[in-house]
Every structure is written in C-alpha cells, then in structure tokens.
Design an enzyme around this catalytic site. Structure first.
Site, PDB file in Angstrom:
ATOM      1  N   GLU A  17      -2.382   1.305  -4.711  1.00 31.45           N
ATOM      2  CA  GLU A  17      -1.935  -0.263  -4.334  1.00 31.45           C
ATOM      3  C   GLU A  17      -0.923  -0.747  -5.128  1.00 31.45           C
ATOM      4  OE1 GLU A  17      -2.915  -2.665  -0.625  1.00 31.45           O
ATOM      5  OE2 GLU A  17      -3.325  -0.679  -1.319  1.00 31.45           O
ATOM      6  N   CYS A  67       0.742  -1.139  -0.018  1.00 30.37           N
ATOM      7  CA  CYS A  67       0.048   0.005   0.063  1.00 30.37           C
ATOM      8  C   CYS A  67       0.984   1.317  -0.043  1.00 30.37           C
ATOM      9  CB  CYS A  67      -0.759   0.013   1.033  1.00 30.37           C
ATOM     10  SG  CYS A  67       0.088  -0.066   2.620  1.00 30.37           S
TER      11      CYS A  67
END
Length: 603
Positions: free
Chosen positions: A588, A545
C-alpha cells in the site's frame, strides 16, 4: 481500497471473463489471439460459454481500427469516456493500431458503434466493426494438446539427453509459490524490494510532472537533486505487525484437487487459460489464518457429504463454486458459500440449506467457529460483480464485528474492510498524522467502505463526509458511527464520480482535506477534475493499493491547467509504503499532495 489478494477472486469470476478493470495488453498477443480464434473457428464448442447464463462481455465486443500512432491504453480509455462510453474491457494492440473493446450490454455496444465509427481522432478516421468472442482458453489449450498428441509429440517434453524432467516440489510448496511468492524471502528483504518498487513509482512521477507541467520544473529539479530523482521524500516503509496468518478475508475456489481428491476447497494452482482448474488446500500457506483454515476444513467435510458436485467452468455443470471466509480479532467468523443452483427445484435448495444449518449449529461444523453463515446462488449472473448477488442468511448473526484503533466496526458480507487489520491500524494512523487536522477541519472520505478512515479521524475534526458505492457498506458505516458515539459524520451512497463534485462544491469550510482510498484502477477522471476545480481543497491524502494503476490520477493532479483541467495543480510532498500484504509483492502506498499556491510562492 482494493482487496489485494492471492487472486482466488479472479478464479471466482466467470472463467471466460477478466476482472472488471479494463486490461492492457502487449501487442504480440494480437497474433496469438488471431491465430487461436482462426484455428478454433471450426469448433463451436470453444464458444459454448457465450450461450450460458453466466455474465460475459465477450458477446458485446467490437474492434476499433485505424487508431492514431502512439496511442496508449489510457488515451483510448479517456477518449471513449469523453464521448460518454463506458467500456467493460479494453485490449489494445498498439503496433497494429487496433483494439478490442467489450461492453456490459448490447445497448452500450450499439451506442459505441454508431458514435465512434467514422469519427476523426488525431487525424485518423476510426472504423468499428463487430468482433468475435475469444475462444474458451482452457478448451483451446486442451485441443492444442490433443493435436500435438495426434501428431506424435509427447505431452511432456524431456530435457536434452533424454533425461527425465526434474521432480516437481510438493503441492503445498507449489501453491505457496503461487499465492505467496516471497514466503521464502527474509522479511527485511521483502520490505527492501517493496521500497524499491515505490522509489521507481516516485521517479516515474517526477518525469511525468516535468513533461506535463513546465512551471514546476525549478521546484522539481531541486526535489530530484535532494531525493534520488524522486519527486518527494520517501519515508521508511512501515512493516506489518504480523507477517503470517494476517488475512481476515480469503476467497477459496471449490474444484477437483490437484491431488485428485474431489470437492477440494483451496487456491487454484495455475491459470484457467493455462489449462488448469485444479486447486490445493490452504493448510500449507502462511498468510491464511488458523481460524480460516479450520472453517475451510470443516466446510470441505460438509460438501463431501452432499450429493452435489463441484462446478466445472469447462462444462458449466455442477454446483459448489466458491467459499469466502472472513474472520476478526474478536474471534468471529463469517462463511459465504457460492452455489450454482442449475435447475434444482426450490424445495431441494431449501433442503440443502436446512442440512447446512443443522451441520453448523448442531453437527460437526459447530466447532468451526462460524458465527455467520450465508448462502449465495451464483447461477444466472447478469453482472460481473459478485457484490450484486443477494446473500441468504442460513445461520447465526447477519454480520461480524472487528475492533480497530480501539473502535468497533460492523462488517457485512459484501462490505470492504482492509484484509490486514493490524497493518490497517498502522496505515490509518499515518493518514491521520499526514492530514494535519484540527477542530475546524472537514474531511472528505472518498471510497470509504465501512467508514474506517473517517470514523478513526472523526473526534479530531468538525465534520466527516464519506462516499461509497456499495449500499451494504454504507449501511455498515452508519451503524459503525453510532456504535462509536459519533454524530459529526455522514455517509452518501453512490459512485464517487457522481457524488463527489456536488458534495465538494456545497462545502464552505475554510479547512477541507480529502482522503481517497480507491479500488485498484484508481479514481474516475471526473473525481480528479472536481478536486482540481475546488481551489478551497488544499490537501489530499491518496491511499493507493496499486500505485502503477493510479499513476494517471497522480499525473492529472499535478499537470498544468488546460481546457480540460481547471484549477491550480497539486504537488506531491511526502510518500510512504505500508506493508499490508507480507509474503507478496503487493504494498500500500501513501502519498500526500498539497495545492500549489502561485500567489505566495513559485513551485
């Protein structure tokens, strides 16, 4: 795996405390901090927060001096970890060759002082001494402004020529610019910018591999020639199926509104250290769902009917602190209210909870859609983590349920679940495709949360083993496996660095694939070293992330074997970005690593 947010979560952290991740810093801040602390030394009110009940590691702070030249943040972090020290925060001032380091308790601080003081590192003898806590940034800024006013300086500067400053945009525009900075950028352009971010990460990784593993240089040279100086091919960024109202979890601060209205629930307009505690409601934001906005509106009406004031991070008085709202596509909603009890009697708190229950089950709140209502006493916090606070069920069900990839998932108050359900389906589908699984495969799902990735893959493989440190999430994961009729999956509760090496060493499966989805800071170095040692683990899918924060993990996976790093290295073979956070710069990143086989081919 981290819940990348619009950062109300950092507002919910004790205002004098950074988030749990260690923070790096530019060297120039040293002078500012030193000046601020020395100027404030005569004003004890600027340090009042260290006498309060809220957790702050500033009272367990040391200063390490005489650091070697060219030492970076990660170098210092690894050096301390090597000697069994677990810092809470690190603030490095490289040019001045010193660092402030805080710990979670006195025992850890004393251990660090005894161990590090006088230790030699790269030819330098380190010295350690106690350090003063930081002055409260908001109070310090207020004192500075008062000083400027006393000196005859205007509070607001005027443009040259004496003209008035340009009029500020409406509050809903201001808050949109803070929490969703790309909200006015066309979506195709947003995706392009995010892809450029990932390209920069892969180009940097190519340079790092070249300097840490010379044996890979021939392979690396060919890769960079084919893929625009990147270490591997980058597939087209996968867009989010929905670009607005996509968040299934939001954390709202309760404070005085920027419009002057008391007891307002929303996002903080500025930073605490910038002198602002004011919030703006989420009505005008595009990423918060209509269901969550309705819960906020109803809860705001409720707290305004009570006699209790909002909590002030400046005076430490007041009660209402934060509202977390979780929603699902199955039309369920969970509301978690954080309340500082101060010195209220138990009877009074119980009366408040009863009033709240009645409001949301019989009164106006009945139409809010809240199916699960929790009350959290956020007062004498001894830990920086909100997850450590017990949740008291006030009304409704103890959990909510979501559907993802035709599977059912139970979600409890503290359990991790990706904040964009539709985009998570895109992400997990790509993970399943890249993992190249069959009926003989064993999947290790590290930092598994409620088990979403492992459960979505379980029917394709022989076995799935999940590892997660949040007990509540592990309980949810086990229930979720049963909900979906799965018997080939097991979950273990504990820190990945403690659990992973033993589980991995005990596996004898001929086909093992690891899927890691860690928090923002990445995996602990012990996990990376265990992965490197386990030569029977040939494939690793890394879900990042924050790819920049995970860079140290990427480098250690690929670096040449050494006294510290055993086992053949991995190399990146495929990368992709998935947009889980439209209207923001967060993205992401998916990266597939495969073990280098020196016997069959040279890298």
């Amino acid at each position: 795996m981290a819940d990348v947010c619009v950062h109300p979560s950092s507002d919910a952290t004790p205002p004098k405390e950074d988030p749990p991740e260690a923070t790096n810093s530019v060297a120039s801040e040293a002078d500012a901090q030193a000046a601020g602390n020395s100027g404030a030394a005569s004003d004890p009110s600027l340090y009042r927060y260290i006498k309060e009940d809220l957790f702050t590691s500033e009272i367990y702070k040391v200063e390490i001096r005489s650091l070697p030249k060219f030492v970076g943040f990660n170098d210092l972090k690894k050096f301390l970890a090597k000697h069994g020290l677990n810092p809470h925060k690190i603030k490095l001032f490289a040019k001045q060759r010193f660092a402030f380091v805080t710990f979670k308790n006195e025992e850890e601080r004393e251990k660090a002082m005894k161990m590090v003081h006088g230790m030699q590192w790269k030819g330098q003898v380190l010295s350690v001494k106690l350090a003063k806590p930081k002055a409260d940034p908001l109070l310090r800024k207020r004192r500075q402004e008062e000083g400027e006013g006393a000196a005859g300086q205007p509070a607001s500067k005027r443009a040259d020529g004496g003209e008035e400053e340009e009029e500020e945009p409406p509050l809903d525009v201001q808050i949109a610019n803070v929490v969703t900075p790309l909200w006015q950028v066309p979506y195709e352009e947003q995706l392009k910018r995010k892809e450029e971010e990932v390209v920069a990460v892969l180009q940097r990784l190519a340079k790092e591999i070249g300097s840490t593993n010379k044996a890979m240089l021939p392979w690396l040279f060919a890769q960079k020639g084919k893929f625009k100086k990147m270490c591997c091919p980058l597939e087209a960024v996968r867009p989010s199926p929905t670009q607005t109202g996509y968040r299934n979890k939001c954390e709202f601060l309760i404070s005085v509104g920027a419009d002057g209205e008391d007891k307002t629930i929303g996002f903080r307009l500025g930073k605490y250290k910038g002198g602002s505690c004011a919030v703006v409601g989420p009505e005008g934001t595009c990423h918060v769902s209509a269901e969550a906005k309705r819960v906020v509106s109803v809860f705001q009406k409720f707290i305004r009917t009570t006699a209790y004031s909002v909590y002030s991070p400046e005076t430490y008085e007041g009660h209402w602190k934060q509202l977390t709202v979780r929603t699902t596509r199955t039309k369920q909603a969970m509301a978690i209210i954080f309340f500082n009890p101060q010195k209220l009697e138990e009877e009074e708190i119980n009366s408040l909870k009863d009033t709240m229950k009645k409001y949301f089950t019989e009164g106006e709140g009945k139409e809010s859609g809240v199916s699960s209502l929790y009350f959290v006493r956020d007062g004498q916090r001894k830990s920086p983590n909100l997850e450590d606070l017990p949740c008291e069920l006030v009304a409704g069900e103890s959990s909510i349920h979501e559907e993802l990839l035709a599977l059912k998932f139970r979600i409890s108050p503290h359990s991790f679940f990706q904040v964009n359900t539709g985009a998570a389906e895109v992400l997990y589908s790509a993970v399943g495709e890249w993992a190249q699984l069959d009926q003989d495969s064993t999947v290790l799902d590290v930092c598994c949360g409620t088990g979403t990735i492992g459960i979505s893959l379980a029917k394709r493989v022989k076995k799935v083993i999940g590892i997660e440190m949040c007990q509540e999430a592990v309980e949810d994961a086990r229930v979720n496996a049963k909900l979906n009729g799965l018997t080939n999956i097991e979950f273990h509760c504990g820190k990945a660095e403690d659990m992973f090496p033993n589980i991995l060493n005990a596996l004898v499966s001929p086909s093992i694939t690891a899927i890691v989805d860690p928090p923002r800071a990445g995996l602990h170095s012990k996990v990376i070293l265990a992965i490197r040692r386990a030569e029977h683990l040939k494939r690793l899918v890394y879900v990042a992330c924050n790819a920049k924060a995970a860079m140290a993990n990427f480098i250690d996976l690929c670096r040449a074997p050494s006294n510290r790093v055993h086992g053949a290295p991995f190399r990146p073979v495929r990368a992709m970005a998935v947009d889980l956070f439209p209207q923001t710069m967060h993205v992401e990143m998916l990266l597939l690593f495969e073990r280098v086989d020196y016997n069959s081919q040279q890298p």
